[in-house]
Scaffold this motif. Structure first.
Motif, PDB file in Angstrom:
ATOM      1  N   ASP A 108       0.797  -1.231   0.000  1.00  0.00           N
ATOM      2  CA  ASP A 108       0.000   0.000   0.000  1.00  0.00           C
ATOM      3  C   ASP A 108       0.827   1.276   0.000  1.00  0.00           C
ATOM      4  N   GLY A 109       2.120   1.170  -0.277  1.00  0.00           N
ATOM      5  CA  GLY A 109       2.980   2.347  -0.339  1.00  0.00           C
ATOM      6  C   GLY A 109       3.770   2.606   0.920  1.00  0.00           C
ATOM      7  N   GLY A 126       5.857   2.456  -7.165  1.00  0.00           N
ATOM      8  CA  GLY A 126       6.270   3.470  -6.206  1.00  0.00           C
ATOM      9  C   GLY A 126       5.197   3.726  -5.160  1.00  0.00           C
ATOM     10  N   VAL A 127       5.432   4.759  -4.348  1.00  0.00           N
ATOM     11  CA  VAL A 127       4.541   5.063  -3.223  1.00  0.00           C
ATOM     12  C   VAL A 127       3.127   5.377  -3.712  1.00  0.00           C
ATOM     13  N   LEU A 128       3.006   6.305  -4.650  1.00  0.00           N
ATOM     14  CA  LEU A 128       1.682   6.723  -5.116  1.00  0.00           C
ATOM     15  C   LEU A 128       0.947   5.576  -5.788  1.00  0.00           C
ATOM     16  N   GLY A 133      -3.172   1.665  -5.960  1.00  0.00           N
ATOM     17  CA  GLY A 133      -3.506   0.319  -6.346  1.00  0.00           C
ATOM     18  C   GLY A 133      -4.102  -0.499  -5.221  1.00  0.00           C
ATOM     19  N   MET A 134      -3.885  -0.082  -3.981  1.00  0.00           N
ATOM     20  CA  MET A 134      -4.458  -0.791  -2.837  1.00  0.00           C
ATOM     21  C   MET A 134      -5.849  -0.280  -2.510  1.00  0.00           C
ATOM     22  N   ASP A 135      -6.067   1.029  -2.631  1.00  0.00           N
ATOM     23  CA  ASP A 135      -7.371   1.606  -2.311  1.00  0.00           C
ATOM     24  C   ASP A 135      -8.261   1.527  -3.555  1.00  0.00           C
ATOM     25  N   LYS A 136      -9.175   0.569  -3.559  1.00  0.00           N
ATOM     26  CA  LYS A 136      -9.974   0.308  -4.756  1.00  0.00           C
ATOM     27  C   LYS A 136     -10.856   1.498  -5.148  1.00  0.00           C
TER      28      LYS A 136
END
Length: 362
Positions: A108-109, A126-128, A133-136
């Motif tokens: 999740d970054g 990367g972080v962003l 990509g984790m927060d749908k």
């Protein structure tokens, strides 16, 4: 660099509901590396979030249990010291970090931010990109901004559910109908997902999903085939051939993915050339929409009624055992498991080198 080998810090485990899956992934990757080219430093993160660091390996471990580094002399402080050594002018010996962490506190970054602060190259997004990509919910907003078509959904947080439950249920019923799917916004491997056929089941499903995250998605049911594409690259990403999931259950949940062993992966997917090419093009668009790097797996629905392609999600750290969809897609595209690992290391170093050329301040 150790004796002309690239030293890879392999990070696995994690403070996540997908801890055990990460261990399996770490074990598979550790056994696949060419130890003539690489030395592997294992970093195990316990379920409590404690780090354990082992010595550099010149051969893989023999079992998943060994991966837990019960006898490791290096703990959280030593692991942090090794990662941040370069900032104090010391040589940690680690050339690149390879996070094999699924879910929260890894995909999740968060750990990507740690590597950025330490100035270390690392494999993957990367972080962003990892966070999006984790927060749908955020991911779907980025897809919409990029013009990618997707199914209808609503998203809300735990506070909204507590104070506006009736309104949210009505909104779901009017916008999405039944059946619908309920899932935590920030979790993978189909953990916490339920299919709701009526109002009572919807309420129960939301309560269940809120055990895993503070934000929930409710999505419309799509009667479609589930097709997946692997993406590999940085600025010029490539897409694999498509694969298809034929679930053993009513839908592709955790049990169908990991437990009953009856779901089928069809690689290549039985689709015509035009549909395959459209899927590959859209997968790269989805990768770029979340500002991906390194790798991702893009998941689509192809609606049965009209063959329309709808993006479902991207996974910035997909399952990575030799029997997982992502490596199998690339194997059938012509890239072996070992070659895939080599390429991901090269992409990580390439991306880091490009970022070191940036100027910070005047």
């Amino acid at each position: 660099m150790t004796a002309n080998k690239v030293t890879v810090g392999l990070v696995y485990g994690g403070k996540s509901g997908e801890h055990d899956i990460s261990l399996q992934t770490g074990f598979a990757v550790m056994n696949a590396f060419d130890y003539e080219k690489y030395a592997i430093v294992p970093f195990y993160i316990t379920l409590r979030g404690e780090w354990r660091m082992g010595e550099a390996l010149t051969a893989p471990m023999g079992s998943v249990d060994e991966m837990k580094l019960e006898q490791a002399s290096g703990g959280t402080a030593e692991a942090a010291g090794a990662m941040f050594a370069a900032l104090s002018g010391k040589d940690s010996g680690i050339d690149v970090m390879f996070p094999l962490l699924h879910g929260t506190f890894g995909e999740d970054g968060t750990v990507q931010g740690l590597f950025e602060m330490a100035g270390l190259p690392y494999v993957g997004a990367g972080v962003l990109s990892s966070s999006a990509g984790m927060d749908k919910d955020v991911m779907k907003k980025l897809f919409a901004a990029a013009g990618l078509e997707q199914g209808e959904y609503i998203a809300f947080g735990v506070h909204d559910w507590k104070v506006n439950q009736s309104e949210l249920v009505q909104q779901a019923e009017s916008k999405l109908g039944y059946p619908c799917f309920v899932k935590p916004a920030n979790l993978g491997s189909s953990v916490g997902i339920s299919k709701a056929a009526d109002q009572a089941a919807l309420i129960e499903a939301v309560e269940f999903a809120l055990r895993y995250d503070r934000k929930v998605l409710v999505e419309s049911f799509i009667d479609g085939r589930e097709l997946e594409i692997g993406v590999l690259g940085n600025d010029e990403p490539e897409a694999s051939i498509p694969g298809e999931i034929v679930s053993s259950g009513d839908y592709y949940d955790y049990n169908a993915k990991y437990i009953d062993g009856k779901s089928e992966m069809m690689i290549p997917a039985p689709v015509d050339a035009d549909l395959a090419e459209s899927l590959r093009t859209l997968a790269i668009q989805a990768f770029k929409a979340v500002e991906g790097s390194g790798l991702c797996r893009a998941d689509f629905f192809v609606r049965r009624s009209d063959n329309k392609i709808l993006i479902n999600e991207v996974n910035t750290m997909p399952g990575f055992t030799p029997f997982s969809m992502y490596p199998l897609l690339w194997r059938e595209t012509g890239v072996s498991y070992q070659e895939l690992l080599d390429r991901l290391i090269e992409l990580a170093l390439e991306r880091h080198e490009a970022r070191t050329q940036l100027q910070y301040g005047r």
